[in-house]
Design an enzyme around this catalytic site. Structure first.
Site, PDB file in Angstrom:
ATOM      1  N   CYS A 256       0.837  -1.214   0.000  1.00 14.86           N
ATOM      2  CA  CYS A 256       0.000   0.000   0.000  1.00 14.86           C
ATOM      3  C   CYS A 256       0.864   1.253   0.000  1.00 14.86           C
ATOM      4  O   CYS A 256       0.520   2.256  -0.632  1.00 14.86           O
ATOM      5  CB  CYS A 256      -0.899   0.035   1.230  1.00 14.86           C
TER       6      CYS A 256
HETATM    7  C1  BEZ Z   1       0.595  -4.635   1.817  1.00 17.10           C
HETATM    8  O1  BEZ Z   1       0.040  -3.595   1.473  1.00 17.10           O
HETATM    9  O2  BEZ Z   1       1.809  -4.748   1.833  1.00 17.10           O
HETATM   10  C2  BEZ Z   1      -0.249  -5.798   2.223  1.00 17.10           C
HETATM   11  C3  BEZ Z   1      -1.450  -5.596   2.855  1.00 17.10           C
HETATM   12  C4  BEZ Z   1      -2.196  -6.689   3.244  1.00 17.10           C
HETATM   13  C5  BEZ Z   1      -1.742  -7.963   2.978  1.00 17.10           C
HETATM   14  C6  BEZ Z   1      -0.538  -8.163   2.308  1.00 17.10           C
HETATM   15  C7  BEZ Z   1       0.216  -7.074   1.922  1.00 17.10           C
END
Ligand code: BEZ
Length: 213
Positions: free
Chosen positions: A45
């Site tokens: 994200c």
């Molecule tokens: C991420 O944004 O890195 C992420 C969020 C939830 C699960 C896996 C990765």
């Protein structure tokens, strides 16, 4: 609620990093890009929000306003945005919704319980100036989105709203486009003076009509 292409994008009022926003008022006459993010301080994200910020001038050129949603609170959002600006050497200039009560996530069906009961999936909604939903995409949490693809679809939507054309597989701005099958070839020659290439009677190409060359 399942939202389909052509549906009215549901309006909402929500607390964001830029204050309380009424979604429709925020969009005004612009196109909208609504993105959901599973959680604050997550690596994928972080790269996605940074990329959205880095593409700010590309979105402005296309009259698109971005807005992101995550189910974490506003204090975390502010701190996380600082991190994103630092890590991606950018300035997040769009609002991040603090959807603690999951009102927006529920309205846009961004929580898929068999993927995660608490976090949103990576949803993308492109909304036109009439507030109609024009694209939906759903990515798993483990896959960061391709923002070149998002810009590409916006270019295609804006082009095909203005000309009787469609864009072929893997089309990118500047490539030839497909003439609508509703147009007879003799009319196509008048409508598309740059030329008509007939591969099949139902597959006719013309250079992208809104470009100088
Ligand atoms: C991420 O944004 O890195 C992420 C969020 C939830 C699960 C896996 C990765």
């Amino acid at each position: 609620m399942t939202l389909h292409l052509g549906d009215d994008a549901p309006n909402f009022q929500a607390s964001t990093t830029q204050g309380v926003i009424n979604f429709y008022n925020f969009l005004g006459d612009s196109w909208g890009l609504l993105l959901s993010h599973p959680a604050d301080y997550t690596p994928v994200c972080t790269t996605e929000l940074g990329r959205t910020a880095q593409l700010s001038s590309e979105f402005k050129k296309r009259n698109v306003k971005a807005i992101a949603v995550s189910v974490d609170g506003i204090d975390d959002h502010y701190l996380w945005v600082k991190d994103i600006n630092e890590v991606k050497e950018t300035e997040v200039d769009f609002p991040l919704i603090a959807d603690v009560d999951r009102m927006v996530s529920t309205l846009y069906d961004m929580i898929h319980p068999n993927a995660s009961g608490t976090q949103t999936v990576r949803s993308v909604f492109i909304i036109d100036p009439k507030k109609k939903i024009r694209l939906t995409l759903t990515y798993p949490a483990s896959t960061g989105r391709n923002f070149n693809e998002i810009l590409r679809v916006i270019d295609s939507l804006q082009l095909t709203d203005n000309y009787k054309v469609a864009t072929p597989a893997d089309w990118n701005r500047g490539d030839d486009v497909i003439i609508s099958n509703a147009i007879l070839t003799e009319d196509a020659l008048k409508l598309f003076p740059k030329g008509v290439e007939e591969v099949k009677p139902y597959l006719r190409y013309t250079p992208q009509p809104d470009l100088e060359k």
